[in-house]
Design a protein around this motif. Structure first.
Motif, PDB file in Angstrom:
ATOM      1  N   ALA A 303       0.882  -1.207   0.026  1.00 56.12           N
ATOM      2  CA  ALA A 303       0.027  -0.048   0.092  1.00 56.12           C
ATOM      3  C   ALA A 303       0.951   1.345   0.040  1.00 56.12           C
ATOM      4  N   PHE A 304       2.042   1.327   0.675  1.00 57.77           N
ATOM      5  CA  PHE A 304       2.890   2.534   0.543  1.00 57.77           C
ATOM      6  C   PHE A 304       3.301   2.668  -0.745  1.00 57.77           C
ATOM      7  N   SER A 320      -7.280   5.847  -0.922  1.00 58.94           N
ATOM      8  CA  SER A 320      -7.804   4.509  -0.856  1.00 58.94           C
ATOM      9  C   SER A 320      -6.731   3.810  -0.079  1.00 58.94           C
ATOM     10  N   ALA A 321      -5.498   4.118  -0.615  1.00 60.41           N
ATOM     11  CA  ALA A 321      -4.236   3.163  -0.260  1.00 60.41           C
ATOM     12  C   ALA A 321      -3.911   3.439   1.132  1.00 60.41           C
ATOM     13  N   LEU A 326      -4.863   1.382   7.378  1.00 61.68           N
ATOM     14  CA  LEU A 326      -5.262   1.883   8.506  1.00 61.68           C
ATOM     15  C   LEU A 326      -6.188   0.512   8.832  1.00 61.68           C
ATOM     16  N   PHE A 327      -7.020  -0.028   7.726  1.00 60.50           N
ATOM     17  CA  PHE A 327      -8.123  -1.016   8.000  1.00 60.50           C
ATOM     18  C   PHE A 327      -7.423  -2.008   8.187  1.00 60.50           C
ATOM     19  N   TYR A 328      -6.121  -2.397   7.343  1.00 56.96           N
ATOM     20  CA  TYR A 328      -5.415  -3.563   7.616  1.00 56.96           C
ATOM     21  C   TYR A 328      -4.936  -3.855   9.034  1.00 56.96           C
ATOM     22  N   THR A 397      -6.490  -4.005  -4.047  1.00 57.51           N
ATOM     23  CA  THR A 397      -7.006  -3.062  -4.992  1.00 57.51           C
ATOM     24  C   THR A 397      -6.247  -1.812  -5.234  1.00 57.51           C
ATOM     25  N   ALA A 398      -5.773  -1.362  -4.005  1.00 58.63           N
ATOM     26  CA  ALA A 398      -5.095  -0.072  -4.057  1.00 58.63           C
ATOM     27  C   ALA A 398      -3.852  -0.555  -5.121  1.00 58.63           C
TER      28      ALA A 398
END
Length: 484
Positions: A303-304, A320-321, A326-328, A397-398
């Motif tokens: 994601a980074f 979104s990334a 945060l959700f992860y 997805t990101a």
């Protein structure tokens, strides 16, 4: 008073830690100290909401209270509460003093909170050291166990090197920009060659905390030797706080975003493969989960890489990334605390039952414990109806939306590798018979551990079935926008 309101969570955690230490010579009631620790953890978490009523910078811009810091304060306070709750029976069975343990957990949580709120590098360093020094002592808390002392020594030595890298990076960053504040660095114009190596050294220092390859060598030994409740704290708390600071830096300082895309790409691949391949050959549950922790740091780095590739051209994809990270971290924290709570209780006195074979027949002896551990393992694997599924899905997805197709493919390959060692433990629990001479009687789970498992399982399934509310909060402009 406005500044003080912004650090109420940290002040509360530290105040309760000091209060517990002062009471120790006069009281010997273990349950009372656990109660104080729980009140302190909850109090700091509650005061984080009070701090949210006063959004804005504090202490001349050294810290920043915003929705982003609120999320991490809530997460870190919850982790501390669950760890303290799960540790009571462990400390009693190991005949370890609880006051110092509880105080150190609260001090470490306060340091992590500073990291999440820091808007300036030296302030972040203070938070990093508050968390680190407490963690070094916690790693060696079983003073009579050789592995515990070894893990503390390794953690301290390697952590000191990482701190040196971090400080040298701050010095170079200051030399290049003339400031250590993130917001001032945005407007600072610099043609200095110090900026790139400064950011690289900062990344190395924080990479140690989150177990990014090749700075992960401490992780298996420290996770194995530390008391298991401490391992639960290590796997969730410091990782979340360090990633919070990384997000803050690489979302605020344009140079970081522009320069380090390929660094994140390479580090993500190396970390994923090293973690998953290392976990394949482990026969110790704590070491297997340690390598799993390394692999999951690699997934977050995907994601980074997505953020750094599209931050300037496609802000919506970058948002979104950020939300995916945060959700992860939210789902990952619940799973790790729950899994290590089970390992802590099943390990028995002296943590002797940590082999995979010790879990043979657990599905028949204690079906509800085996079911809970299966939920955690399946979430780490990324199976639907668990938080881990949506965590991986949003990061995947990101990566795709950022046109990082090869990185997404490598992430999928690594998730496939994880099937073997996660499901191997599930198979052992349900399809293998205990070895001759192995313990066959059910292990008693105290009420505190049961509460932790119920909360962790409920959270894992809830965020896996109904993630919409959490994602709406994480995607809102006040949270992600506050980073920029």
């Amino acid at each position: 008073m406005t500044d003080i309101k912004l650090v109420l969570p940290e002040l509360t955690w530290c105040a309760f830690g000091v209060f517990i230490m002062l009471l120790q010579p006069f009281l010997k009631n273990r349950h009372f100290f656990t109660f104080l620790g729980l009140v302190g953890a909850l109090g700091g978490t509650a005061f984080s909401i009070v701090s949210a009523w006063n959004y804005g910078p504090g202490f001349s811009g050294l810290i920043l209270s915003d929705a982003f810091s609120l999320f991490f304060h809530l997460l870190l306070g919850t982790i501390a509460f669950l760890v303290i709750l799960a540790s009571e029976s462990y400390l009693e069975s190991e005949n370890l003093d609880s006051p110092e343990f509880l105080a150190l957990v609260l001090f470490a949580t306060a340091g992590m909170g500073v990291l999440a709120s820091a808007q300036e590098l030296l302030t972040a360093f203070i938070g990093l050291e508050m968390s680190s020094i407490s963690s070094y002592i916690l790693a060696g808390y079983r003073r009579d166990a050789l592995k515990s002392s070894e893990s503390a020594l390794k953690y301290f030595l390697l952590g000191s090197f990482a701190t040196a890298f971090f400080l040298f990076g701050i010095a170079l960053f200051y030399g290049a920009t003339g400031t250590t504040t993130f917001t001032d660095a945005v407007v600072a114009t610099s043609q200095s060659g110090f900026l790139k190596p400064g950011l690289a050294l900062i990344l190395i220092g924080l990479g140690f905390k989150v177990a990014i390859a090749p700075f992960q060598v401490w992780t298996p030994d420290v996770y194995e030797g530390a008391p298991t409740p401490v391992t639960a704290l290590f796997s969730a708390g410091p990782k979340a706080a360090a990633f919070a600071l990384l997000l803050r830096i690489f979302a605020t300082v344009p140079a970081a975003t522009h320069y380090w895309f390929w660094s994140f790409w390479i580090l993500a691949v190396a970390t994923m493969f090293l973690g998953n391949l290392g976990a394949l050959v482990q026969t110790n549950v704590k070491r297997m989960l340690a390598y799993s922790s390394i692999a999951h740091a690699g997934y977050i780095l995907v994601a980074f890489a997505a953020v750094t590739s599209v931050a300037s051209e496609r802000p919506s994809a970058a948002t979104s990334a950020y939300a995916a990270v945060l959700f992860y971290l939210l789902g990952y924290a619940l799973v790790k605390v729950g899994a290590f709570t089970i390992v802590s209780i099943l390990g028995g006195s002296g943590e002797k039952n940590l082999s995979l074979d010790d879990y043979a027949g657990l599905g028949q002896r204690q079906p509800w414990v085996a079911a809970a551990l299966s939920v955690f393992l399946l979430s780490l694997l990324g199976i639907p109806i668990t938080a881990g599924f949506f965590g991986k899905f949003y990061i995947f997805t990101a990566a795709v939306h950022s046109n990082l197709i090869w990185l997404a493919v490598l992430m999928a390959i690594n998730s496939t590798i994880g099937i073997y060692y996660y499901l191997r433990l599930v198979v052992i629990m349900y399809m293998h018979e205990p070895k001759p001479g192995a313990a066959v009687l059910p292990v008693r789970f105290p009420i505190t551990a049961r509460i932790v498992l119920i909360l962790a399982v409920a959270g894992t399934i809830y965020f896996g079935v109904a993630p919409t509310r959490a994602l709406d909060f994480l995607n809102q402009s006040t949270l992600i926008g506050s980073l920029k």
